[in-house]
Design a protein around this motif. Structure first.
Motif, PDB file in Angstrom:
ATOM      1  N   MET A 274       0.862  -1.119   0.006  1.00  0.00           N
ATOM      2  CA  MET A 274       0.019   0.082  -0.134  1.00  0.00           C
ATOM      3  C   MET A 274       0.813   1.391  -0.107  1.00  0.00           C
ATOM      4  SD  MET A 274      -2.326   1.613   2.722  1.00  0.00           S
ATOM      5  CE  MET A 274      -2.139   0.147   3.739  1.00  0.00           C
ATOM      6  N   PRO A 275       0.728   2.213  -0.930  1.00  0.00           N
ATOM      7  CA  PRO A 275       1.311   3.628  -1.042  1.00  0.00           C
ATOM      8  C   PRO A 275       1.294   4.357   0.381  1.00  0.00           C
ATOM      9  CG  PRO A 275      -0.533   3.584  -2.379  1.00  0.00           C
ATOM     10  CD  PRO A 275      -0.516   2.249  -1.766  1.00  0.00           C
ATOM     11  N   VAL A 276       2.106   4.974   0.838  1.00  0.00           N
ATOM     12  CA  VAL A 276       2.222   5.590   1.944  1.00  0.00           C
ATOM     13  C   VAL A 276       1.461   7.131   1.686  1.00  0.00           C
ATOM     14  CG1 VAL A 276       4.048   4.706   3.282  1.00  0.00           C
ATOM     15  CG2 VAL A 276       4.416   6.767   1.757  1.00  0.00           C
ATOM     16  N   ILE A 277       1.442   7.528   0.664  1.00  0.00           N
ATOM     17  CA  ILE A 277       0.731   8.929   0.116  1.00  0.00           C
ATOM     18  C   ILE A 277       0.112   8.534  -1.242  1.00  0.00           C
ATOM     19  CG2 ILE A 277       0.735  11.094  -0.297  1.00  0.00           C
ATOM     20  CD1 ILE A 277       2.739  11.722   1.742  1.00  0.00           C
ATOM     21  N   GLU A 278      -0.915   8.623  -1.483  1.00  0.00           N
ATOM     22  CA  GLU A 278      -1.595   8.645  -2.797  1.00  0.00           C
ATOM     23  C   GLU A 278      -2.526   9.581  -2.825  1.00  0.00           C
ATOM     24  OE1 GLU A 278      -3.677   4.937  -3.214  1.00  0.00           O
ATOM     25  OE2 GLU A 278      -3.060   4.579  -5.139  1.00  0.00           O
ATOM     26  N   THR A 279      -2.466  10.308  -4.080  1.00  0.00           N
ATOM     27  CA  THR A 279      -3.173  11.362  -4.406  1.00  0.00           C
ATOM     28  C   THR A 279      -3.735  11.333  -5.750  1.00  0.00           C
ATOM     29  OG1 THR A 279      -1.722  13.067  -5.452  1.00  0.00           O
ATOM     30  CG2 THR A 279      -1.765  13.162  -2.822  1.00  0.00           C
ATOM     31  N   ASN A 280      -4.828  11.772  -6.231  1.00  0.00           N
ATOM     32  CA  ASN A 280      -5.516  11.653  -7.251  1.00  0.00           C
ATOM     33  C   ASN A 280      -6.381  13.106  -7.619  1.00  0.00           C
ATOM     34  OD1 ASN A 280      -6.660  10.676  -9.626  1.00  0.00           O
ATOM     35  ND2 ASN A 280      -7.871   9.139  -8.768  1.00  0.00           N
ATOM     36  N   GLY A 281      -5.918  13.611  -8.401  1.00  0.00           N
ATOM     37  CA  GLY A 281      -6.339  15.000  -8.939  1.00  0.00           C
ATOM     38  C   GLY A 281      -6.355  16.053  -7.779  1.00  0.00           C
ATOM     39  N   LEU A 282      -5.360  15.991  -6.837  1.00  0.00           N
ATOM     40  CA  LEU A 282      -5.280  16.921  -5.629  1.00  0.00           C
ATOM     41  C   LEU A 282      -5.226  18.148  -6.012  1.00  0.00           C
ATOM     42  CD1 LEU A 282      -5.518  16.541  -2.255  1.00  0.00           C
ATOM     43  CD2 LEU A 282      -3.051  16.398  -2.568  1.00  0.00           C
ATOM     44  N   SER A 283      -6.055  18.874  -5.338  1.00  0.00           N
ATOM     45  CA  SER A 283      -6.028  20.416  -5.772  1.00  0.00           C
ATOM     46  C   SER A 283      -6.207  21.156  -4.570  1.00  0.00           C
ATOM     47  CB  SER A 283      -6.629  21.066  -6.728  1.00  0.00           C
ATOM     48  OG  SER A 283      -6.626  20.213  -8.091  1.00  0.00           O
ATOM     49  N   LYS A 284      -5.498  22.431  -4.228  1.00  0.00           N
ATOM     50  CA  LYS A 284      -5.879  23.362  -3.199  1.00  0.00           C
ATOM     51  C   LYS A 284      -5.743  24.849  -3.582  1.00  0.00           C
ATOM     52  CE  LYS A 284      -6.068  24.510   1.234  1.00  0.00           C
ATOM     53  NZ  LYS A 284      -7.352  24.261   2.226  1.00  0.00           N
ATOM     54  N   ARG A 285      -6.796  25.234  -3.100  1.00  0.00           N
ATOM     55  CA  ARG A 285      -6.890  26.658  -3.880  1.00  0.00           C
ATOM     56  C   ARG A 285      -6.729  27.795  -2.628  1.00  0.00           C
ATOM     57  NH1 ARG A 285     -10.627  28.490  -8.553  1.00  0.00           N
ATOM     58  NH2 ARG A 285     -12.447  28.225  -7.017  1.00  0.00           N
ATOM     59  N   PHE A 286      -5.877  28.863  -2.636  1.00  0.00           N
ATOM     60  CA  PHE A 286      -5.983  29.867  -1.628  1.00  0.00           C
ATOM     61  C   PHE A 286      -6.530  31.172  -2.410  1.00  0.00           C
ATOM     62  CE2 PHE A 286      -1.910  26.812  -0.687  1.00  0.00           C
ATOM     63  CZ  PHE A 286      -2.770  26.583   0.636  1.00  0.00           C
ATOM     64  N   GLY A 287      -7.623  31.444  -1.926  1.00  0.00           N
ATOM     65  CA  GLY A 287      -8.131  32.606  -2.734  1.00  0.00           C
ATOM     66  C   GLY A 287      -8.239  32.403  -4.194  1.00  0.00           C
ATOM     67  N   ARG A 288      -7.548  33.223  -4.908  1.00  0.00           N
ATOM     68  CA  ARG A 288      -7.686  32.974  -6.440  1.00  0.00           C
ATOM     69  C   ARG A 288      -6.470  32.250  -6.910  1.00  0.00           C
ATOM     70  NH1 ARG A 288      -8.391  39.299  -8.367  1.00  0.00           N
ATOM     71  NH2 ARG A 288      -8.791  38.104 -10.148  1.00  0.00           N
ATOM     72  N   LYS A 289      -5.464  31.940  -5.831  1.00  0.00           N
ATOM     73  CA  LYS A 289      -4.299  31.290  -6.428  1.00  0.00           C
ATOM     74  C   LYS A 289      -4.217  29.831  -6.056  1.00  0.00           C
ATOM     75  CE  LYS A 289       0.573  31.891  -5.520  1.00  0.00           C
ATOM     76  NZ  LYS A 289       0.818  30.675  -5.183  1.00  0.00           N
ATOM     77  N   TRP A 290      -3.892  28.838  -6.932  1.00  0.00           N
ATOM     78  CA  TRP A 290      -3.696  27.615  -6.817  1.00  0.00           C
ATOM     79  C   TRP A 290      -2.503  27.181  -6.050  1.00  0.00           C
ATOM     80  CZ3 TRP A 290      -7.521  24.433  -7.581  1.00  0.00           C
ATOM     81  CH2 TRP A 290      -8.612  24.703  -8.648  1.00  0.00           C
ATOM     82  N   GLY A 291      -2.307  26.745  -4.655  1.00  0.00           N
ATOM     83  CA  GLY A 291      -1.332  26.181  -3.960  1.00  0.00           C
ATOM     84  C   GLY A 291      -0.740  24.748  -4.398  1.00  0.00           C
ATOM     85  N   LEU A 292      -1.846  24.069  -4.880  1.00  0.00           N
ATOM     86  CA  LEU A 292      -1.528  22.723  -5.675  1.00  0.00           C
ATOM     87  C   LEU A 292      -2.623  22.391  -6.676  1.00  0.00           C
ATOM     88  CD1 LEU A 292       0.672  20.577  -4.578  1.00  0.00           C
ATOM     89  CD2 LEU A 292      -1.175  19.513  -3.505  1.00  0.00           C
ATOM     90  N   ARG A 293      -2.305  21.923  -7.562  1.00  0.00           N
ATOM     91  CA  ARG A 293      -3.261  21.689  -8.875  1.00  0.00           C
ATOM     92  C   ARG A 293      -3.163  20.407  -9.564  1.00  0.00           C
ATOM     93  NH1 ARG A 293      -5.670  26.134 -12.883  1.00  0.00           N
ATOM     94  NH2 ARG A 293      -7.064  24.838 -13.511  1.00  0.00           N
ATOM     95  N   ASP A 294      -4.295  19.634  -9.436  1.00  0.00           N
ATOM     96  CA  ASP A 294      -4.213  18.331 -10.172  1.00  0.00           C
ATOM     97  C   ASP A 294      -3.004  17.375 -10.015  1.00  0.00           C
ATOM     98  OD1 ASP A 294      -5.728  16.728 -11.421  1.00  0.00           O
ATOM     99  OD2 ASP A 294      -5.227  17.338 -13.451  1.00  0.00           O
ATOM    100  N   CYS A 295      -2.683  17.076  -8.746  1.00  0.00           N
ATOM    101  CA  CYS A 295      -1.451  16.230  -8.387  1.00  0.00           C
ATOM    102  C   CYS A 295      -1.915  14.921  -8.414  1.00  0.00           C
ATOM    103  CB  CYS A 295      -1.136  16.745  -7.220  1.00  0.00           C
ATOM    104  SG  CYS A 295       0.131  17.988  -7.231  1.00  0.00           S
ATOM    105  N   SER A 296      -1.509  14.142  -8.945  1.00  0.00           N
ATOM    106  CA  SER A 296      -1.552  12.642  -8.910  1.00  0.00           C
ATOM    107  C   SER A 296      -0.385  11.764  -8.450  1.00  0.00           C
ATOM    108  CB  SER A 296      -2.258  11.944 -10.127  1.00  0.00           C
ATOM    109  OG  SER A 296      -3.520  12.464 -10.278  1.00  0.00           O
ATOM    110  N   LEU A 297      -0.314  11.105  -7.471  1.00  0.00           N
ATOM    111  CA  LEU A 297       0.992  10.751  -6.983  1.00  0.00           C
ATOM    112  C   LEU A 297       0.714   9.593  -6.209  1.00  0.00           C
ATOM    113  CD1 LEU A 297       3.896  11.684  -6.513  1.00  0.00           C
ATOM    114  CD2 LEU A 297       2.930  12.747  -4.360  1.00  0.00           C
ATOM    115  N   SER A 298       1.778   8.538  -6.167  1.00  0.00           N
ATOM    116  CA  SER A 298       1.430   7.471  -5.407  1.00  0.00           C
ATOM    117  C   SER A 298       2.785   6.847  -4.782  1.00  0.00           C
ATOM    118  CB  SER A 298       0.994   6.299  -6.215  1.00  0.00           C
ATOM    119  OG  SER A 298       0.971   4.998  -5.505  1.00  0.00           O
ATOM    120  N   ILE A 299       3.419   7.335  -3.540  1.00  0.00           N
ATOM    121  CA  ILE A 299       4.794   6.960  -3.009  1.00  0.00           C
ATOM    122  C   ILE A 299       4.599   5.826  -2.404  1.00  0.00           C
ATOM    123  CG2 ILE A 299       6.420   7.775  -1.450  1.00  0.00           C
ATOM    124  CD1 ILE A 299       5.359  10.711  -1.919  1.00  0.00           C
ATOM    125  N   PRO A 300       5.311   4.677  -3.016  1.00  0.00           N
ATOM    126  CA  PRO A 300       5.579   3.231  -2.001  1.00  0.00           C
ATOM    127  C   PRO A 300       5.759   3.387  -0.814  1.00  0.00           C
ATOM    128  CG  PRO A 300       6.696   3.329  -4.164  1.00  0.00           C
ATOM    129  CD  PRO A 300       6.458   4.803  -4.041  1.00  0.00           C
TER     130      PRO A 300
END
Lengths: 136, 303
Positions: free
Chosen positions: B1-27
């Protein structure tokens, strides 16, 4: 911890561009060739190595596996990793001497042709890289 | 099982994207490095993994659980160390430890004592009076004494002198060797990446540019150079990451999807530093305003 003095003290040069696992493998190989490590000597445990040098334990495992596949070391279950009794060194003593002599001759000729040391190293590096590519 | 797994992960701060569409799988079982320029989204990603920040959209799973809302059960299994290394300045080291023991059910006081002892820090020392390096070591020790399965460290060795950083990283590696703890850390020190990490994530412009086993990263990149490159085509399946040209020759750093069998280019193996630097340079050169930052463009052919 009452672990005895390690048989080899590893060094790591992060600036060398050589993969850390490869640096460990080369150091063991060279220690065997020089007779500083002999058949039956125990290599330091992974835990010991990570206190000697700042290195990922997985990288140490990787290096030890590589040494095993080279026939230089063997894992003994529950005991650790040891240098094999008659480690296979790929170039024989005599072959080494001859190769060294040829290289000395080559360096002499290169110097006479006005090639500076850095350029010789670069040349060697290129040739090694090309060889790697052919073999892979 | 991956320790961190993200799918389309995004974070917006007001009008600015802090993180955009992140897909990741760290074993699991890796020491993963997050590298990238300041503002690339490394801390944003780590904070969400630690359950301190809620995604705007997309999913994140840490050790198979959703960090937010699962707080208590996941908190035990994850150790998170902020860039700021929060400690109670007026506390003594042993008081910090007792606080840690009271708030963490899996706390191991023996580990905590052994580690600081080996680092030459007294339990009676006040946090205020410790050097920056020692404060970082105490902060990490507190994380380790929790005996987490996953350590999330945001620039754990920043601003430390060389000896202190080495002590800190060895403490960390020892933990990995003894307990098999998975680690995800962010860093600007590329030298550390090659020696202590075995998984690499490069971030820029709020997204992930590259994520892979470190060994594979090196294996899949090459320098291709030629003295008279005009009209010459790059081999099939390569993506140009960086180009360096002089009046005489040109050198490309390329990512390959197929093994190279090309005889017309001189091929050399790049170092890890060179690969990372090329990606970071690429990130700086492409406009940061672009809303859809694709991973390196295929500028394959040469005119």
């Amino acid at each position: 911890m009452s672990e005895k003095q390690p048989s080899i003290h590893f060094r790591l040069d992060p600036r060398s561009g050589i993969a850390p696992y490869r640096q460990l493998v080369d150091q063991v190989r060279s220690a065997v060739e020089m007779g500083r490590l002999r058949g039956g000597d125990q290599l330091p445990s992974v835990r010991q190595v990570v206190t000697q040098v700042t290195i990922n334990p997985n990288t140490v495992h990787r290096a030890y596996r590589e040494l095993e596949s080279l026939g230089l070391a063997e894992g003994r279950l529950g005991l650790g990793t040891f240098i094999t009794e008659n480690p296979v060194i790929h170039t024989t003593e005599a072959g080494n001497v001859e190769l060294t002599r040829q290289l000395q001759l080559w360096v002499k000729r290169a110097r006479a042709a006005g090639i500076v040391d850095d350029d010789m190293l670069e040349l060697l590096r290129r040739i090694l890289n090309r060889d790697e590519r052919v073999s892979s | 099982m991956p320790v961190i797994e993200t799918n389309g992960l995004s974070k917006r701060f007001g009008r600015k994207w802090g993180l955009r569409d992140c897909s990741l799988s760290i074993p699991a079982g890796k020491v993963a490095a997050l590298v990238g320029p300041n503002g690339a989204g490394k801390s944003t990603l780590l904070r969400m993994a630690a359950g301190l920040s809620r995604p705007t959209s997309g999913e994140i799973n840490v050790l198979g659980e959703v960090p937010i809302g699962n707080g208590a059960s996941l908190l035990k299994r994850v150790g998170y160390l902020d860039q700021e290394r929060p400690l109670y300045r007026g506390f003594r080291v042993d008081e910090m430890f007792r606080f840690g023991e009271g708030t963490n059910p899996t706390w191991n006081m023996t580990t905590a004592h052994t580690y600081v002892e080996q680092l030459g820090i007294s339990l009676r020392d006040r946090v205020n009076n410790l050097s920056g390096g020692q404060q970082a070591q105490v902060a990490l020790t507190i994380c380790l004494a929790k005996q987490p399965e996953l350590l999330i460290l945001d620039e754990p060795a920043a601003e430390l002198d060389p000896v202190a950083r080495e002590d800190l990283l060895r403490l960390l590696m020892r933990e990995v060797a003894e307990r098999g703890t998975s680690v995800v850390l962010s860093t600007h020190a590329l030298g550390d990446v090659g020696s202590i990490c075995d998984y690499l994530v490069i971030m820029s412009h709020s997204t992930i540019v590259l994520a892979d086993d470190l060994e594979f990263v090196v294996e899949s990149h090459r320098f291709l150079s030629a003295t008279s490159p005009s009209g010459r085509e790059l081999p099939e399946g390569v993506t140009v990451i960086d180009t360096r040209s002089s009046s005489r020759d040109v050198t490309y750093l390329v990512r390959m999807t197929l093994p190279l069998v090309d005889e017309t280019w001189e091929i050399t193996e790049p170092t890890l530093d060179e690969i990372i630097m090329a990606y970071l340079r690429l990130a700086r050169e492409s406009p940061s305003t672009s809303s859809r930052h694709e991973s390196p463009s295929t500028q394959g052919q040469i005119s």
